[in-house]
Scaffold this motif. Structure first.
Motif, PDB file in Angstrom:
ATOM      1  N   ALA A 109       0.945  -1.136   0.205  1.00  0.00           N
ATOM      2  CA  ALA A 109      -0.036   0.168  -0.103  1.00  0.00           C
ATOM      3  C   ALA A 109       0.747   1.171   0.065  1.00  0.00           C
ATOM      4  CB  ALA A 109      -1.017  -0.032   0.938  1.00  0.00           C
ATOM      5  N   ALA A 110       1.944   1.353   0.830  1.00  0.00           N
ATOM      6  CA  ALA A 110       2.868   2.384   0.795  1.00  0.00           C
ATOM      7  C   ALA A 110       3.515   2.403  -0.292  1.00  0.00           C
ATOM      8  CB  ALA A 110       4.057   2.334   1.926  1.00  0.00           C
ATOM      9  N   SER A 166       3.145   5.648  -2.997  1.00  0.00           N
ATOM     10  CA  SER A 166       4.553   6.230  -3.395  1.00  0.00           C
ATOM     11  C   SER A 166       4.503   6.623  -5.057  1.00  0.00           C
ATOM     12  CB  SER A 166       5.767   5.690  -2.849  1.00  0.00           C
ATOM     13  OG  SER A 166       6.855   6.181  -3.367  1.00  0.00           O
ATOM     14  N   VAL A 167       4.068   5.539  -5.670  1.00  0.00           N
ATOM     15  CA  VAL A 167       3.874   5.582  -7.074  1.00  0.00           C
ATOM     16  C   VAL A 167       2.991   6.521  -7.477  1.00  0.00           C
ATOM     17  CG1 VAL A 167       3.678   4.072  -9.042  1.00  0.00           C
ATOM     18  CG2 VAL A 167       4.929   3.274  -7.409  1.00  0.00           C
ATOM     19  N   LYS A 168       1.659   6.427  -6.803  1.00  0.00           N
ATOM     20  CA  LYS A 168       0.922   7.593  -7.238  1.00  0.00           C
ATOM     21  C   LYS A 168       1.378   8.703  -6.938  1.00  0.00           C
ATOM     22  CE  LYS A 168      -3.353   4.648  -6.412  1.00  0.00           C
ATOM     23  NZ  LYS A 168      -4.378   4.206  -5.734  1.00  0.00           N
ATOM     24  N   LEU A 181       3.580   9.834  -9.587  1.00  0.00           N
ATOM     25  CA  LEU A 181       2.991  10.162 -10.971  1.00  0.00           C
ATOM     26  C   LEU A 181       2.277  11.473 -10.829  1.00  0.00           C
ATOM     27  CD1 LEU A 181       1.359   6.643 -11.921  1.00  0.00           C
ATOM     28  CD2 LEU A 181       3.149   7.946 -13.296  1.00  0.00           C
ATOM     29  N   ALA A 182       1.556  11.937  -9.623  1.00  0.00           N
ATOM     30  CA  ALA A 182       0.888  12.963  -9.617  1.00  0.00           C
ATOM     31  C   ALA A 182       1.911  14.171  -9.714  1.00  0.00           C
ATOM     32  CB  ALA A 182       0.156  13.034  -8.146  1.00  0.00           C
ATOM     33  N   ALA A 183       3.292  13.885  -9.070  1.00  0.00           N
ATOM     34  CA  ALA A 183       4.430  14.942  -9.248  1.00  0.00           C
ATOM     35  C   ALA A 183       4.528  15.427 -10.564  1.00  0.00           C
ATOM     36  CB  ALA A 183       5.334  14.608  -8.119  1.00  0.00           C
ATOM     37  N   GLN A 184       4.869  14.177 -11.387  1.00  0.00           N
ATOM     38  CA  GLN A 184       5.360  14.275 -12.865  1.00  0.00           C
ATOM     39  C   GLN A 184       4.369  14.802 -13.557  1.00  0.00           C
ATOM     40  OE1 GLN A 184       6.228  10.463 -14.512  1.00  0.00           O
ATOM     41  NE2 GLN A 184       6.924  11.208 -16.455  1.00  0.00           N
TER      42      GLN A 184
END
Length: 110
Positions: free
Chosen positions: A6-7, A11-13, A16-19
């Motif tokens: 879940a962590a 972290s991946v989400k 992706l949001a930052a990118q």
């Protein structure tokens, strides 16, 4: 293990949001630059139009000669048409007189 998964997903989400945010900022900057360029072009065109309105261009010598030639041609054509009109009017008067004579001759012969 589920917490780590879940962590990791969070972290991946987040990455992706930052990118996506970085890409969106880049597109926004590109749009702002394009908008500024368009506004500059509009300002330049408006200034040129205002200058043309206050100081309209004068015709060139060649343009003046062409228009004078066209005027001369039109005047010659006008004079020729006036001559034709006078000629037709005289011809019409002669024909009318001839018709009147013929009518009188016919009336006398009855």
């Amino acid at each position: 293990a589920e917490q780590e998964s879940a962590a990791l997903q969070l972290s991946v989400k987040a990455q992706l949001a930052a990118q996506e945010a970085v890409e969106a900022r880049g597109k926004c900057e590109q749009w702002k630059l394009a908008c500024a360029a368009a506004q500059q072009q509009l300002h330049t065109a408006s200034a040129e139009l205002a200058a043309l309105k206050t100081n309209p261009p004068t015709p060139t010598d060649a343009e003046v000669r062409v228009v004078k030639g066209q005027l001369q041609k039109a005047e010659v054509e006008k004079a020729a048409l006036k001559g034709e009109l006078a000629s037709k009017a005289a011809e019409n008067a002669q024909l009318s007189a001839m018709c009147d004579e013929l009518l009188q001759t016919l009336e006398k012969s009855k």
